[in-house]
Motif scaffolding. Structure first.
Motif, mmCIF file in Angstrom:
data_model
loop_
_atom_site.group_PDB
_atom_site.id
_atom_site.type_symbol
_atom_site.label_atom_id
_atom_site.label_comp_id
_atom_site.label_asym_id
_atom_site.label_seq_id
_atom_site.Cartn_x
_atom_site.Cartn_y
_atom_site.Cartn_z
ATOM 1 N N MET A 193 -22.531 -15.597 -39.977
ATOM 2 C CA MET A 193 -21.474 -15.842 -39.113
ATOM 3 C C MET A 193 -21.024 -14.263 -38.205
ATOM 4 N N VAL B 5 -19.765 -12.616 -34.324
ATOM 5 C CA VAL B 5 -18.208 -12.170 -34.146
ATOM 6 C C VAL B 5 -18.441 -10.975 -33.053
ATOM 7 N N PHE C 62 -14.287 -8.756 -39.298
ATOM 8 C CA PHE C 62 -14.720 -9.924 -40.180
ATOM 9 C C PHE C 62 -14.710 -9.580 -41.421
ATOM 10 N N HIS D 27 -15.983 -11.522 -45.488
ATOM 11 C CA HIS D 27 -16.756 -12.927 -45.896
ATOM 12 C C HIS D 27 -17.354 -12.686 -47.051
ATOM 13 N N MET E 219 -12.087 -14.347 -39.457
ATOM 14 C CA MET E 219 -12.155 -13.315 -38.233
ATOM 15 C C MET E 219 -10.835 -13.010 -37.806
ATOM 16 N N SER F 118 -18.836 -18.904 -34.932
ATOM 17 C CA SER F 118 -18.012 -17.778 -34.846
ATOM 18 C C SER F 118 -18.026 -17.474 -33.607
#
Length: 391
Positions: A317, A321, A327, A329, A350, A382
């Motif tokens: 993802m 972005v 971001f 994760h 995000m 994303s």
């Protein structure tokens, strides 16, 4: 964890207006929905996948593949609670042609909460995504004064796990090491180290402690499994032996398991994952974490900061972005029984330049798609979420 490969480049698709309508065609061209290579390679894979069993509050202790997964069946009812219709439609279209069984959830956290997704309420294997809940459990104990960040934890060769564990070489060469809780938190989340995570799990009080945290915080359809050693050996149809933690012994032992037994073990796991979680529950948990509802302000800042430095999955993802967004994760990657890959996941938050936050979860329970195709789909989700910001 599997090493990342380069994602396929996105190229706009020329779409006939007669087929999609003028507005629909403009949307597809605008968002660069997915590369032509991805669409052509997946378009023949559409099919119906049997539904996942509903969440069982008491995880099964059994761990055992059906036919290779194909495309997604659309849910009977759309899962969209106030999200932009264009976002819902674009994600659903690409989700439907992606081979296998995948769950998606997207939640706007700030400035008018909404949520949308596909198979968002069903359970999917978490794999290393579950390290998130171990970290939160430990930090909750820190908040209670029962554990300290500078507390030392002893790790010996008998504590080694399986698969990705960068800490292993230091443990073996020194006959054991001591590491602080903070260092292990960083190692478990940033590097997705299985031994570091299991050491934190042991310090927290074991799987029951994590399950208790999830229940006490009312985090919904999120299970926690028995720890890496028992989880991974069970998925492979093996009984755990500590010798499997060394070198390639786990792989060698797994290769000796009769194929029928391996397939049965994997099938049972995928049908009712002992570490299963729903994408909806995950994004709601991430939203509550972001809003400071699960931990103290200090612990919240700490774990979000650690997750922002995650090194695994840079082309999942994260690669979709846009510039100017932040971001954070946590990834997860499961075992492979060719041609099926399992538990290929990414969850994260995000943050737009204006501070608006979105929680996302993409859980690929089982798929025959290549790694670049998987990453391309994740990047699409994303990127498209960001494109619909404030629309």
């Amino acid at each position: 964890m599997m090493s990342s490969a380069k994602a396929l480049p996105y190229r706009p698709i020329m779409v006939r207006v007669e087929k999609f309508g003028e507005r629909r065609a403009k949307d597809l061209l605008r968002f660069g929905v997915v590369s032509l290579a991805l669409l052509t390679s997946l378009s023949g894979c559409v099919g119906v996948q049997r539904p996942m069993p509903q969440a069982n509050p008491t995880p099964s202790t059994r761990i055992p593949h059906s036919a290779a997964p194909v495309g997604q069946a659309a849910p009977k009812r759309p899962f969209n609670r106030g999200a932009p219709i264009g976002l819902e439609n674009l994600v659903r279209e690409q989700w439907q042609i992606f081979p296998g069984r995948t769950g998606v959830a997207i939640m706007r956290i700030d400035g008018g909460e909404w949520i949308t997704g596909q198979r968002a309420t069903e359970l999917f294997p978490q794999q290393s995504v579950s390290k998130t809940w171990v970290a939160l459990t430990i930090l909750d104990l820190v908040d209670q004064g029962k554990v300290s960040l500078d507390q030392k934890i002893r790790i010996t060769p008998n504590d080694l796990a399986v698969f990705h564990q960068p800490i292993r070489d230091r443990v073996i060469s020194n006959g054991g090491i001591e590491a602080t809780v903070l260092a292990l938190l960083e190692q478990a989340i940033i590097a997705s180290d299985n031994t570091a995570n299991d050491s934190l799990l042991r310090t927290a009080g074991g799987p029951h402690a994590v399950q208790s945290f999830l229940a006490r915080k009312n985090l919904g359809a999120i299970r926690f499994g028995p720890g890496e050693r028992l989880l991974q050996s069970g998925i492979a149809g093996l009984d755990w032996r500590q010798e499997y933690s060394l070198g390639n012994r786990f792989y060698a032992a797994r290769n000796m398991v009769p194929m029928a037994k391996r397939k049965a073990a994997l099938d049972f796991y995928l049908d009712n994952p002992i570490d299963g979680a729903s994408p909806e529950a995950i994004v709601r948990a991430l939203a509550r974490l972001a809003k400071g509802e699960l931990l103290s302000p200090a612990s919240t800042r700490l774990i979000l900061g650690i997750m922002s430095r995650t090194s695994s999955g840079p082309n999942r993802m994260k690669a979709g972005v846009p510039a100017g967004w932040r971001f954070l994760h946590k990834t997860g990657t499961g075992q492979i029984l060719s041609p099926v890959s399992t538990g290929y996941n990414d969850i994260g938050i995000m943050t737009a330049p204006d501070g608006t936050r979105y929680a996302l979860a993409i859980m690929m329970g089982s798929t025959t798609a290549s790694i670049p195709q998987r990453m391309a789909f994740m990047q699409f989700v994303s990127r498209t979420t960001a494109t619909y910001h404030d629309q």
